[in-house]
Design an enzyme around this catalytic site. Sequence first.
Site: not given
Ligand SMILES: Cc1ncc(COP(=O)(O)O)c(C=O)c1O
Lengths: 149, 404
Positions: B122, B199, B202, B225, B363
């Site tokens: 991401h 990270d 997910q 999430k 993203c």
């Molecule tokens: C794998 C991953 N990393 C980071 C993020 C960023 O999360 P947040 O927008 O809640 O900070 C997301 C959210 O879409 C994600 O799916």
Amino acid sequence: MTASTAAATNLGSTTTDEDIVDTLSFFEDWEERYGYIIELGKELPPYPEALHTEEHIVRGCQSQVWLHIEMDEASGKMLLFLDSDAIIVRGLAAIVSAALNQKTPQEIVDYDMQSYFAKIDLLKHLSPTRGNGIQAMVERIKNEAKARI
Amino acid sequence: MSLDVHAIREQFPILQQTAHGKPLVYLDNAATTQKPVAVIDAVDNYYRTQNSNVHRGAHYLGDLATAALEDARLSVARFLNAEREEVIWTKGTTESLNLVAHSFGGSQLKAGDEVLVSTLEHHANIVPWQQVCERTGATLKVIPLAADGSLNLSDIDNLLTGNTKILSIAHASNALGTLNPVAELITKARKVGAYVVLDGAQAVSHFSVDVKALDCDFYAFSGHKIFGPTGIGVLYGKKDLLNAMPPYQTGGEMIETVSFEKSTWNRLPYKFEAGTPHIAGAVGLGAALEWLMAQDREAIWEHEKALLAYATEKAKAFPGLRIIGDAEHKVGVLSFLIDNTHPSDVGTLLDQQGVAVRTGHHCTMPLMAALQIPGTVRASFAPYNTHADVDALFAGLEKIIKFL
Ligand SMILES: Cc1ncc(COP(=O)(O)O)c(C=O)c1O
């Protein structure tokens, strides 16, 4: 200019914003509504192939729009050429075109796009965060119009 | 034991409503999950009976709010198998990763060092590292992708080397669902002396995560999430590392003493929590984790795998549909494209039928570039989704292809 002649015969003269408001008010289900929107996209004047370039892109998050503007010096009206890689967005572009194509810069600046999209219940597609590039495209057309007043 | 999906569904009030006059079929869980009554009530109760500023010990409500915030921290610690001082409140995964990149990365990295990420990250796990590398002279390296959307580890020993200071990688991919072999990567990272950031945005809602067993150095996730509120998230970090790191933001709460000559920092975890925290959000997240830990998590995982298998089977039988990311190990995410259609058109017309999916690049622009596609349509599953939801998705697609 050949592109200009194409524009002159299309949206904004044949199909107006009022026609679109009228027609959309008849439909009850999404298939009719979106079928019509997609058909409108086919009425857009052909977008010049050579102008699918970086400087003409209005980038959305999910789909993108191409925009090219010419000035018809004789009539003082702006000719809009719009395209998108998504066919529903093309339809939305046609809806914008029906309102703004072949209008004077002053008419374009004065046009209330928000209330037009609200009337046809498509306001969500005009939201700045929607990511389809339509809002950004309208903004760019309005800015170009402002610069020509 | 199989999961009682209907008992779970009933706890999510939002799922009872209609969208465009059709029953709502919510398949955008990777973007954000819905909230159970337990979470809604906890937030409501906080504002009705506990609201005050925290850690200031001034009065009755202040004590209640502080206890609520710190109880929530204990829930997170229990959830991850961490110590309470190792749990830092953030706005979400994005802020957690920025904190690690700027504070840890910023103080550790120097010219010649390398940070290793993967192609499927991401943007939140790419851009902060890019920034820190630019500032420190370190180099960003990238693990390539295999054709099925898993990581291509054939060249990993040339990528993860003595030069690698930090490996920062998704536990699971948001765009494709790929579950990365983090245990194997952590073992490899240890051998070359690299620190590991995961990270977990997910991952955490799908299966249990034990940061001690994993032996990662940092773990990031978002409240929204995992059935909790937006605007709250967590950074776990090993105590020794957190203690050695400089503060990320400065101001109130995070200081011990301040004078115009010099300030000293509060102890962990407060050192990284400048300003008034999102107390109600933390309380809601605590409630979400307690709610989830009270469920049969094994059964949830099996249920989501069954939904994914069912959806994948239907997808493979669907004319002109191409699954994007068909790795052997996945969380409940089905990304796909349909020949001669644009993802945005498919998404708009599914929405008209009450089916919520996500379309676009999710993203992950470098991933989309590597796959040479503009984006995908993505359906992602949660415990409250049913086989009927999958049927509704494919019934919707059937209508759409006649249309487009
Ligand atoms: C794998 C991953 N990393 C980071 C993020 C960023 O999360 P947040 O927008 O809640 O900070 C997301 C959210 O879409 C994600 O799916």
